[in-house]
Design a protein around this motif. Structure first.
Motif, short mmCIF file in Angstrom:
data_model
loop_
_atom_site.label_atom_id
_atom_site.label_comp_id
_atom_site.label_asym_id
_atom_site.label_seq_id
_atom_site.Cartn_x
_atom_site.Cartn_y
_atom_site.Cartn_z
N PHE A 115 41.06 8.68 22.44
CA PHE A 115 39.70 8.31 22.10
C PHE A 115 38.78 9.53 22.18
CE2 PHE A 115 35.46 7.14 23.38
CZ PHE A 115 35.08 6.50 22.22
N LEU A 119 36.57 11.39 19.30
CA LEU A 119 35.15 11.72 19.37
C LEU A 119 34.91 13.20 19.14
CD1 LEU A 119 33.62 9.76 22.36
CD2 LEU A 119 32.91 9.67 19.99
N ILE A 131 24.12 17.15 4.55
CA ILE A 131 24.52 15.91 5.20
C ILE A 131 25.65 15.31 4.37
CG2 ILE A 131 23.74 13.66 6.01
CD1 ILE A 131 22.28 15.95 7.35
N PRO A 141 18.48 7.58 5.22
CA PRO A 141 18.24 8.51 6.30
C PRO A 141 18.59 9.96 5.96
CG PRO A 141 20.33 7.45 6.63
CD PRO A 141 19.79 6.91 5.34
N ASN A 145 16.15 9.62 14.05
CA ASN A 145 15.69 10.97 14.38
C ASN A 145 14.19 11.08 14.18
OD1 ASN A 145 15.75 13.65 15.12
ND2 ASN A 145 16.35 14.38 13.10
N MET A 180 23.08 18.26 18.84
CA MET A 180 23.83 19.46 18.47
C MET A 180 23.74 19.82 16.99
SD MET A 180 27.05 19.28 21.00
CE MET A 180 27.41 17.56 20.84
N ASP A 181 23.11 18.99 16.18
CA ASP A 181 22.91 19.37 14.78
C ASP A 181 21.46 19.11 14.38
OD1 ASP A 181 23.41 16.72 15.07
OD2 ASP A 181 24.53 16.51 13.19
N ARG A 206 19.86 17.27 10.93
CA ARG A 206 20.65 16.06 10.66
C ARG A 206 19.85 14.99 9.91
NH1 ARG A 206 18.82 16.54 15.54
NH2 ARG A 206 17.81 14.84 16.64
N ASN A 215 17.51 11.96 9.14
CA ASN A 215 17.17 10.83 10.01
C ASN A 215 18.43 10.14 10.54
OD1 ASN A 215 15.45 9.21 11.39
ND2 ASN A 215 14.87 7.95 9.66
N HIS A 216 19.29 10.92 11.14
CA HIS A 216 20.52 10.41 11.75
C HIS A 216 20.50 10.73 13.24
CE1 HIS A 216 22.79 9.80 7.98
NE2 HIS A 216 22.06 10.79 7.54
N GLY A 235 23.21 11.86 14.73
CA GLY A 235 23.96 13.11 14.80
C GLY A 235 24.88 13.18 16.01
N TYR A 236 25.25 14.39 16.36
CA TYR A 236 26.09 14.63 17.53
C TYR A 236 25.18 14.91 18.72
CZ TYR A 236 29.35 15.78 13.77
OH TYR A 236 30.10 15.74 12.64
N ILE A 251 28.95 11.77 25.33
CA ILE A 251 29.06 12.64 24.16
C ILE A 251 29.19 11.69 22.98
CG2 ILE A 251 31.55 12.94 24.57
CD1 ILE A 251 31.25 15.67 23.16
N GLY A 252 28.31 11.87 22.01
CA GLY A 252 28.24 10.86 20.96
C GLY A 252 28.22 11.42 19.57
N VAL A 253 28.66 10.61 18.66
CA VAL A 253 28.61 10.91 17.24
C VAL A 253 27.99 9.69 16.58
CG1 VAL A 253 29.90 11.56 15.19
CG2 VAL A 253 30.76 12.18 17.43
N LEU A 295 28.53 5.97 17.83
CA LEU A 295 29.65 5.88 18.75
C LEU A 295 29.53 6.96 19.82
CD1 LEU A 295 32.25 4.14 18.83
CD2 LEU A 295 33.41 6.02 17.68
N ALA A 296 29.80 6.59 21.05
CA ALA A 296 29.74 7.60 22.11
C ALA A 296 30.82 7.31 23.15
CB ALA A 296 28.37 7.61 22.76
N GLY A 297 31.30 8.38 23.72
CA GLY A 297 32.19 8.24 24.86
C GLY A 297 31.36 8.54 26.10
N ILE A 310 33.74 3.76 26.09
CA ILE A 310 33.00 3.98 24.85
C ILE A 310 31.82 3.03 24.76
CG2 ILE A 310 34.95 4.83 23.52
CD1 ILE A 310 35.15 2.04 22.26
#
Lengths: 533, 235
Positions: free
Chosen positions: A9, A13, A114, A278, B43, B138-139, B142, B144-145, B147-148, B197-199, B202-204, B230
């Motif tokens: 997992f 990520l 993007i 977005p 964002n 981290m980006d 990005r 209106n997202h 992002g990481y 830490i997320g994308v 989704l995040a861990g 998660i």
């Protein structure tokens, strides 16, 4: 077991962080590049450029430097596209790779793109009907969609966009090769070229019928009734859009399709798409941030009239027009309520983020269109734009000596509200009589301003205070009074439409206005302004 | 009769008067409100997100208070607010409902919370967890997202419901389930440090409880303080 799951997992990520990102690379120059216009352009493009006084050896038409291309290929993860006009390439590259690319001496700029996928906006679709039958309401709408622009005036003088070449960029054109709405195009071999920029194939029958529908609004026929006004034009069909999702690659496809269209001597690009949230912020809607807006601007510089839908986001948070309709040289088309001639609730509003007037013109936002295997009534500025494209092709046929941007201004001037404009209608719905009637008369005043004490009134003149022949056109003519209020700096404070149901059509008090506020009113072709205080 | 006529006449005059000044406005756009830009978005200045999360329990257990790590878990729902500081940094608050379950080893030598062996036994903690966090994006480009991102934060944990549940199979093949609520040997309040830490949605995450969960007679014991899992954002 649990640790294995967790490990995978975490890896999952982490993978996007390690994975290649998408970048647009701009090169510094096109040194030592050879270019032969005769080899690259079609004869038609060369002829048209000479007619319009547009250079055939402009450096923006030169290919990108092949040694630059090779160097990028060697360093990037993969290359997804390149552009002569913007002198650059779209690449996927990891952090290390992009650092290495950045060090190349010919790299001017690097923009992260993007690359994510978003769901596309939905078209609101009503009922579908069979080929053989449109009910009375649908037939009325079908006639209205061209008659409101005085399409029959073009038809009476045999003006159907002949000699004009139109490129349609959309989600695919399933059914065009068999649908009766396009029989005349097939018979006349009017579809000159097709290309699916997503699948890199000539066949454009895959994808969503949205493209079929927009093409029908330019040149379709329902039995003997034209659905659009350019039934005699030639067409290039390009699939640049996914129907259900919007990866950034669509903007690259649009750019590639525009270069392809230019090479084939296209006069008008018609596209019914818009990129907004977005992917972008509203502040990006300045005409030069998005790739697709820059591409559209370049197309206009090459002598192509670019017609684009304003968008369907007035009722959403986004509210304003999207890219590429935000570009200065793109004719942004808003939507109106059919038979009522005022802003349809979803049509994206202007101005651009930097305050420029948009949309430029408008047309009905609900229309009868062809779909893959029948006809339907569809809503969206997606259909307003091709209706104007058809109109523009016919208008251009009436005077081939005008340039694309001259035609752009003429289309605005021909619109039913001109010189009045607001951010919902632009200059209004283009009218064919502007192009076919050489003895255009100046409009006489249709109303007067009356100020008595602190009362402010707009009073219709006797000849305009009632409807003489309500149903002569087959539907009740609209009698809208458009008015806007601007402050002393010329900034629009509000704009409205009201029904002219009585002689004293507008009643206010002078105290309703701030000193210096200007009210501008348009009614029945006549526009007048006043500063009440 | 005269009064009635007067009233009717007055009413009709009023009706005519109202009609004379009626104006059917079919569209009106006020630029003062029309030009307002929404400040809410992934964002944008502010963002609110509804989340679900699930995690395993990690770490080391005590002798006599063995934990079945394979089956122990936590899950829950929450809302998170984010306030953008600039393209890179943001901060915010969150409120989660969290259900945590520690399955206990049923082996000889078991001492926690008692020495009785069952087919299955677990401690469960239902908690509300308000928290604050600091986010590093981290980006920056990005749009209106989300992002990481990396989040560092802390959460207060209010265990409003604690239970000890046992399950046993009886001789006749049926099952018995017993439950003790309001466990006297657990702390109602605890504190955790959280890292994510997320994308995008989704995040861990890893959560480390830095205060003891047990008190009283079991205050010398430790329940594993670490969870990792998660979370998924619905919007």
């Amino acid at each position: 077991m649990k640790f294995t799951v967790l490990f995978f997992f975490c890896l999952l990520l982490y993978l996007p962080l390690m994975a290649a990102e998408k970048y647009w690379l701009s090169f510094t120059d096109k040194k030592e590049v050879c270019f032969s216009p005769a080899d690259y352009f079609s004869e038609r493009t060369i002829r048209q450029r000479l007619q319009q006084g547009i250079s055939l050896s402009d450096s923006s038409d030169f290919p990108i430097n092949s040694s630059y291309r090779d160097a990028v290929y060697a360093l990037a993860d993969s290359v997804t596209g390149e552009s002569r006009w913007l002198n650059g390439m779209a690449v996927f590259a990891s952090g290390q790779q992009i650092d290495a690319i950045r060090k190349l001496p010919f790299i001017k700029e690097i923009h992260k793109m993007i690359a994510r996928v978003e769901l596309a906006g939905e078209e609101v679709l009503a009922s579908t009907v069979e080929f053989s039958f449109l009910n009375t309401g649908a037939r009325t709408l079908l006639k209205y969609q061209t008659e409101r622009m005085q399409g029959p005036l073009f038809g009476q003088t045999n003006i159907h966009g002949k000699g004009i070449r139109v490129a349609v960029f959309d989600t695919g054109f399933p059914g065009v090769n068999a649908h009766p709405a396009f029989e005349h195009l097939r018979k006349n071999k009017s579809i000159i070229a097709t290309y699916d920029f997503i699948r890199k194939k000539e066949d454009v029958s895959k994808g969503h019928w949205h493209g079929t529908a927009t093409l029908s609004c330019i040149a379709g026929m329902y039995d003997t009734i034209p659905m659009g006004m350019a039934t005699g034009a030639e067409f290039l069909l390009a699939r640049t859009e996914y129907a259900t999702r919007e990866p950034f690659a669509e903007e690259e496809y649009w750019l590639a399709a525009a270069e392809w269209a230019d090479r084939h001597g296209v006069n008008i690009i018609s596209s019914s798409l818009g990129y907004t949230n977005p992917r972008y912020f509203r502040s990006d809607m300045n005409g030069h941030t998005s790739l697709v807006s820059r591409a559209a601007t370049m197309a206009a510089l090459k002598g192509i009239l670019v017609v684009n839908a304003a968008g369907n986001e007035a009722a959403d948070d986004w509210h304003i027009i999207g890219a590429p309709a935000d570009a200065d040289s793109v004719l942004a088309v808003g939507g109106t309520e059919p038979l009522r001639d005022f802003h349809i609730y979803f049509s994206s509003l202007g101005p651009t983020y930097d305050g420029r007037l948009k949309p430029n013109v408008c047309a009905t936002g609900r229309a009868v269109v062809a779909k893959e295997n029948g006809f339907t009534i569809a809503e969206g500025t997606s259909f307003s734009a091709p209706l104007v494209t058809g109109f523009a092709a016919a208008a251009w046929q009436t005077n081939r000596s005008v340039s694309n941007m001259e035609l752009f201004r003429l289309l605005e001037s021909s619109s039913h509200l001109y010189p009045y404009f607001d951010y919902a209608h632009g200059f209004g719905i283009p009218q064919a009589s502007f192009f076919t009637d050489t003895n255009r008369l100046n409009r006489e005043p249709t109303f007067d301003f009356v100020i008595i004490n602190n009362e402010f009134k707009v009073v219709l003149r006797e000849a305009y205070s009632y409807v003489a022949d309500e149903y002569a056109m087959g539907y009740k003519p609209v009698r809208n009074l458009y008015f806007k209020i601007e402050n002393s700096k010329g900034e629009m404070l509000s704009y409205s439409v009201l029904l002219a149901e009585q002689k004293e059509v507008l009643h206010k008090f002078t105290d309703d206005f701030n000193p210096g506020d200007r009210i501008t009113i348009h009614f029945e072709g006549y526009t007048q302004s006043l500063v009440p205080r | 009769m005269l009064v009635r006529t007067a009233i009717v006449t007055l009413f009709l005059c009023l009706l005519v008067s109202v009609n004379a000044h009626s104006q059917t406005v079919v569209m009106h756009i006020d630029r003062g409100t029309d030009s307002l830009i929404s400040e809410v978005g992934p964002n944008a200045k502010r963002f609110y997100q509804f989340l679900a999360h699930g995690a395993f329990v990690l770490g080391k257990d005590d002798v006599g208070a063995g934990i079945q790590f394979e089956t122990s878990f936590e899950s829950g729902l929450g809302i998170r607010a984010k306030r953008k500081l600039n393209k890179v940094f943001a901060f915010g608050w969150e409120l989660n409902y969290n259900h945590r379950r520690f399955y206990l080893d049923q082996k000889s030598g078991k001492q926690f919370p008692d020495t009785i062996l069952h087919d299955k036994a677990f401690l469960s903690f239902d908690a509300l967890r308000p928290g604050i966090y600091f986010r590093i994006n981290m980006d920056p480009s990005r749009a209106n997202h989300l992002g990481y991102f990396i989040d560092l934060g802390t959460q207060l944990e209010w265990n409003f419901l604690t239970r000890y549940v046992t399950k046993d199979e009886l001789a006749d093949g049926s099952f018995s389930k017993d439950m003790i609520r309001k466990l006297p040997y657990t702390n109602k309040l605890a504190g955790s440090a959280v890292g994510r830490i997320g994308v995008r949605r989704l995040a861990g995450y890893v959560s480390w409880r830095y205060t003891d969960l047990l008190k009283g007679q079991h205050s010398n014991r430790t329940i594993p303080p670490l969870t990792a899992g998660i979370e998924f954002g619905f919007n």
